[in-house]
Each structure stands twice: as structure tokens, then as C-alpha cells.
Design a protein around this motif. Structure first.
Motif, PDB file in Angstrom:
ATOM      1  N   GLY A 164      45.663  38.868  21.999  1.00  0.00           N
ATOM      2  CA  GLY A 164      45.240  40.224  22.307  1.00  0.00           C
ATOM      3  C   GLY A 164      46.258  41.248  21.822  1.00  0.00           C
ATOM      4  O   GLY A 164      45.895  42.288  21.250  1.00  0.00           O
ATOM      5  N   THR A 165      47.533  40.947  22.024  1.00  0.00           N
ATOM      6  CA  THR A 165      48.600  41.835  21.554  1.00  0.00           C
ATOM      7  C   THR A 165      48.588  41.940  20.032  1.00  0.00           C
ATOM      8  O   THR A 165      48.712  43.033  19.468  1.00  0.00           O
ATOM      9  CB  THR A 165      49.970  41.321  22.029  1.00  0.00           C
ATOM     10  N   PHE A 166      48.428  40.797  19.348  1.00  0.00           N
ATOM     11  CA  PHE A 166      48.404  40.810  17.885  1.00  0.00           C
ATOM     12  C   PHE A 166      47.225  41.629  17.368  1.00  0.00           C
ATOM     13  O   PHE A 166      47.352  42.412  16.418  1.00  0.00           O
ATOM     14  CB  PHE A 166      48.348  39.386  17.332  1.00  0.00           C
ATOM     15  N   GLY A 167      46.046  41.433  17.983  1.00  0.00           N
ATOM     16  CA  GLY A 167      44.880  42.196  17.573  1.00  0.00           C
ATOM     17  C   GLY A 167      45.086  43.693  17.747  1.00  0.00           C
ATOM     18  O   GLY A 167      44.714  44.498  16.879  1.00  0.00           O
ATOM     19  N   PHE A 168      45.675  44.070  18.858  1.00  0.00           N
ATOM     20  CA  PHE A 168      45.948  45.487  19.111  1.00  0.00           C
ATOM     21  C   PHE A 168      46.930  46.050  18.085  1.00  0.00           C
ATOM     22  O   PHE A 168      46.723  47.141  17.541  1.00  0.00           O
ATOM     23  CB  PHE A 168      46.507  45.647  20.524  1.00  0.00           C
ATOM     24  N   GLN A 169      48.000  45.306  17.815  1.00  0.00           N
ATOM     25  CA  GLN A 169      48.997  45.776  16.859  1.00  0.00           C
ATOM     26  C   GLN A 169      48.403  45.935  15.458  1.00  0.00           C
ATOM     27  O   GLN A 169      48.667  46.916  14.764  1.00  0.00           O
ATOM     28  CB  GLN A 169      50.188  44.818  16.822  1.00  0.00           C
ATOM     29  N   VAL A 170      47.587  44.978  15.053  1.00  0.00           N
ATOM     30  CA  VAL A 170      47.030  45.004  13.702  1.00  0.00           C
ATOM     31  C   VAL A 170      45.961  46.081  13.558  1.00  0.00           C
ATOM     32  O   VAL A 170      45.983  46.885  12.610  1.00  0.00           O
ATOM     33  CB  VAL A 170      46.452  43.620  13.331  1.00  0.00           C
ATOM     34  N   HIS A 171      45.010  46.123  14.492  1.00  0.00           N
ATOM     35  CA  HIS A 171      43.835  46.977  14.306  1.00  0.00           C
ATOM     36  C   HIS A 171      43.976  48.370  14.918  1.00  0.00           C
ATOM     37  O   HIS A 171      43.368  49.329  14.412  1.00  0.00           O
ATOM     38  CB  HIS A 171      42.603  46.280  14.877  1.00  0.00           C
ATOM     39  N   SER A 172      44.766  48.493  15.997  1.00  0.00           N
ATOM     40  CA  SER A 172      44.918  49.805  16.627  1.00  0.00           C
ATOM     41  C   SER A 172      46.174  50.526  16.169  1.00  0.00           C
ATOM     42  O   SER A 172      46.200  51.751  16.088  1.00  0.00           O
ATOM     43  CB  SER A 172      44.925  49.665  18.155  1.00  0.00           C
ATOM     44  N   ARG A 173      47.209  49.756  15.891  1.00  0.00           N
ATOM     45  CA  ARG A 173      48.484  50.348  15.480  1.00  0.00           C
ATOM     46  C   ARG A 173      48.728  50.252  13.970  1.00  0.00           C
ATOM     47  O   ARG A 173      49.674  50.843  13.467  1.00  0.00           O
ATOM     48  CB  ARG A 173      49.629  49.673  16.227  1.00  0.00           C
ATOM     49  N   GLY A 174      47.901  49.475  13.276  1.00  0.00           N
ATOM     50  CA  GLY A 174      48.077  49.327  11.834  1.00  0.00           C
ATOM     51  C   GLY A 174      49.289  48.519  11.440  1.00  0.00           C
ATOM     52  O   GLY A 174      49.758  48.601  10.300  1.00  0.00           O
ATOM     53  N   ASN A 175      49.787  47.705  12.367  1.00  0.00           N
ATOM     54  CA  ASN A 175      50.977  46.891  12.098  1.00  0.00           C
ATOM     55  C   ASN A 175      50.525  45.518  11.599  1.00  0.00           C
ATOM     56  O   ASN A 175      50.396  44.565  12.368  1.00  0.00           O
ATOM     57  CB  ASN A 175      51.823  46.758  13.370  1.00  0.00           C
ATOM     58  N   LYS A 176      50.293  45.423  10.293  1.00  0.00           N
ATOM     59  CA  LYS A 176      49.714  44.220   9.707  1.00  0.00           C
ATOM     60  C   LYS A 176      50.649  43.010   9.762  1.00  0.00           C
ATOM     61  O   LYS A 176      50.201  41.878   9.558  1.00  0.00           O
ATOM     62  CB  LYS A 176      49.321  44.477   8.254  1.00  0.00           C
ATOM     63  N   SER A 177      51.930  43.220  10.033  1.00  0.00           N
ATOM     64  CA  SER A 177      52.872  42.104  10.039  1.00  0.00           C
ATOM     65  C   SER A 177      52.516  41.057  11.090  1.00  0.00           C
ATOM     66  O   SER A 177      52.891  39.888  10.961  1.00  0.00           O
ATOM     67  CB  SER A 177      54.301  42.613  10.275  1.00  0.00           C
ATOM     68  N   TYR A 178      51.773  41.459  12.116  1.00  0.00           N
ATOM     69  CA  TYR A 178      51.416  40.510  13.171  1.00  0.00           C
ATOM     70  C   TYR A 178      50.329  39.536  12.749  1.00  0.00           C
ATOM     71  O   TYR A 178      50.096  38.531  13.428  1.00  0.00           O
ATOM     72  CB  TYR A 178      51.010  41.260  14.442  1.00  0.00           C
ATOM     73  N   ASN A 179      49.660  39.811  11.642  1.00  0.00           N
ATOM     74  CA  ASN A 179      48.649  38.877  11.147  1.00  0.00           C
ATOM     75  C   ASN A 179      49.220  37.486  10.900  1.00  0.00           C
ATOM     76  O   ASN A 179      48.538  36.476  11.061  1.00  0.00           O
ATOM     77  CB  ASN A 179      48.041  39.406   9.843  1.00  0.00           C
ATOM     78  N   ARG A 180      50.491  37.424  10.506  1.00  0.00           N
ATOM     79  CA  ARG A 180      51.093  36.144  10.138  1.00  0.00           C
ATOM     80  C   ARG A 180      51.226  35.190  11.327  1.00  0.00           C
ATOM     81  O   ARG A 180      51.414  33.992  11.132  1.00  0.00           O
ATOM     82  CB  ARG A 180      52.461  36.379   9.499  1.00  0.00           C
ATOM     83  N   TYR A 181      51.143  35.723  12.542  1.00  0.00           N
ATOM     84  CA  TYR A 181      51.341  34.887  13.724  1.00  0.00           C
ATOM     85  C   TYR A 181      50.030  34.425  14.354  1.00  0.00           C
ATOM     86  O   TYR A 181      50.035  33.624  15.286  1.00  0.00           O
ATOM     87  CB  TYR A 181      52.167  35.647  14.773  1.00  0.00           C
TER      88      TYR A 181
END
Length: 298
Positions: A254-271
């Protein structure tokens, strides 16, 4: 901010910003003539947050758990702390030989043993069922709903209510984010960081956070690590271990999804892939998630 720091700390030769993930705080390395320090800076005055970090710093150090020492507080907005360097356990463990990895796992277990000796009553903050239910709703909103339709999401949400209700909430003291990226290796020792959200949590919470770390895979060494913790009396029954691990991994997604899609922090995709593997291979995942599991993990 560099000017702000120079105006408040004497003798700085150089200020360098340190990259930080998923934090409202900023970090700077301050270089002096014969030493370095790290400044952790909030966007504005945060006296309660500063006090909380000071409290847990003293608590951890008093229990023999290495954390960065505090040298000064700057206007209830920043802390001047010990510089631990840039070596995370994530890197040291991944690049190390087998003997080095085994040694580090034993040292992590030592830290968990010391954490278990801290009375949970030292903090009022609690990871209780209500908070876990909120985390599962957050997971549905920011991760699962992107992989399945509304009806499937609602069925999964109902199953996650059951998951949370099966977890034993007899609390112990927990770091809360006990993973390899919050562990620095400094002068040969593992030093914990990002401990300001320490709270009362299910007994196995910190152990499963590391055993099924989203940022590093223990592989076959996971069994060795868990066996060591069992021998030390640090784990409840294995069903509780697996249930807590499943909830923790779903929370992380859930945290990774929020970071990637809401915050635009694509680096979390790798995890994401590793964490989904943790979920897929959890012995209790199929019983708890039923036909939602393949829709999540592919």
C-alpha cells in the motif's frame, strides 16, 4: 536551508544534501575541519517530533541499542546528529560473503533481543487492530484496486478484516520500520535509524519486518534467522509469525502504491515484485486471501 544551517552552526566548511526517501524531513552532511555531523531538518518548527526523537534516542541508548547520538537541537526544527556514513545494511549484506551475512543476521537478532526487553508501556502509541484495519484499507485503495475490479476489491477487503482479527495483539515494544534500509553499518556495528515512530505492536512485528524485508531477500537464510529468534524466545507461534508477516507485506505494498502513483516516486516500483513474492509464498496467504491471491500476485 544551507544558509539557515550556516547561520546557526559555527565552523561549517561544507554543507551537502543527503538523499532521503519518503520523508518530509531533509538531511544534510555538515563538514567541519576535523569531523562531520548530520543535520536532520523539518520544514518548520516541530517541537513534539524533536522531543519524541530525543526521548527514543535516550531510551534506545540506555538499552544498549546503537542509534545516532544527538549533539544539538536547532530551534525545535533540526537535530545535529552523529554522522553514520553511507553504508546501509542492505548493501553490506547483499554484497557480503555467506559468513558475513550470517554474522550480520546474528547481530540483528541481538538488537531484537534488546528491543524485546524494553517495556511496551514506555510509549502510548499502539499498532492496534483499528490501525491495522486502516492500513489494509490503504492497501486496497492505493495498490489492490489497480489490479482488480470493484467487486473483487470489496471481497479482498472483507478477507483482510479477517486477517487482522486473527493476529494476536499482545503488545511488545517495536521499532516499527525494522528493515535493512533503516540499519546503517558504522565502525563495524549495526546502528538503527528512523526509530521516531516506535510503538507497541504485535510481538513478532519487528522480526517479520526484517525476515520478509521488502528491500532485501534473506532467501534460505530466513529459516536460520527465524530459528535463532525461536531459540532466543523472541517469537510467538509460527502461525502468528506468518499472519503478522502477511499484514506487514500488504501494508508495505500500500505504501509503495501510494508513493508511486500519488507522489510520483517511481523508485518504489523496484520493491514491489519482491514484496509480492513474499505474499505469494507466505504459507497462510492462500487460506487468508483465497481467490484474491492470484489476482494480486499473478
Amino acid at each position: 536551508m544551507k544558509k539557515w544551517l550556516r547561520e546557526r552552526v559555527e565552523g561549517i566548511d561544507r554543507v551537502t544534501k543527503i538523499r532521503a526517501e519518503a520523508s518530509t524531513r531533509a538531511f544534510y552532511r555538515l563538514e567541519f575541519k576535523n569531523e562531520t555531523r548530520v543535520a536532520m531538518v523539518y520544514p518548520g518548527p516541530e517541537p513534539d517530533a524533536i522531543e519524541r526523537i530525543q526521548h527514543f534516542t535516550h531510551l534506545y541508548l540506555n538499552h544498549g541499542i546503537p542509534v545516532p547520538r544527538i549533539y544539538a537541537v536547532l530551534e525545535d526544527r533540526a537535530l545535529l546528529q552523529q554522522d553514520l556514513g553511507d553504508q546501509r545494511l542492505q548493501t553490506v549484506f547483499t554484497r557480503g560473503r555467506m559468513a558475513e551475512r550470517r554474522y550480520r543476521l546474528s547481530r540483528v537478532a541481538d538488537i531484537l533481543e534488546k528491543l524485546a526487553r524494553i517495556p511496551p508501556e514506555v510509549t502510548l502509541a499502539t499498532l492496534d487492530p483499528d490501525r491495522m484495519h486502516w492500513e489494509m484499507d490503504f492497501f486496497i485503495q492505493h495498490f489492490a484496486s489497480r489490479l482488480m475490479g470493484l467487486a473483487d476489491s470489496r471481497r479482498l477487503q472483507a478477507r483482510l478484516v479477517g486477517l487482522v482479527e486473527t493476529i494476536d495483539f499482545a503488545p511488545g515494544f517495536a521499532h516499527r520500520d525494522f528493515h535493512c534500509r533503516n540499519m546503517m553499518v558504522h565502525d563495524g556495528r549495526i546502528v538503527l535509524v528512523d526509530f521516531q515512530d516506535s510503538l507497541r505492536a504485535p510481538r513478532a512485528y519487528d522480526a517479520v519486518s526484517f525476515a520478509w524485508d521488502a528491500y532485501m531477500n534473506l532467501g534460505k537464510l530466513r529459516k536460520l534467522f527465524l530459528t535463532d529468534l525461536e531459540k532466543r524466545g523472541l517469537l510467538p507461534g509460527m502461525d502468528q509469525v506468518y499472519l503478522t508477516a502477511l499484514q506487514r507485506n500488504l501494508k508495505a505494498l500500500g505504501t509503495f502504491g501510494f508513493q508511486v502513483h500519488s507522489r510520483g516516486n517511481k523508485s518504489y516500483n523496484r520493491y514491489v515484485a519482491r514484496t509480492l513474492r513474499h505474499v505469494a509464498t507466505n504459507p497462510l496467504a492462500r487460506d487468508m486471501l483465497e481467490d484474491s491471491l492470484p489476482k494480486l500476485t499473478g
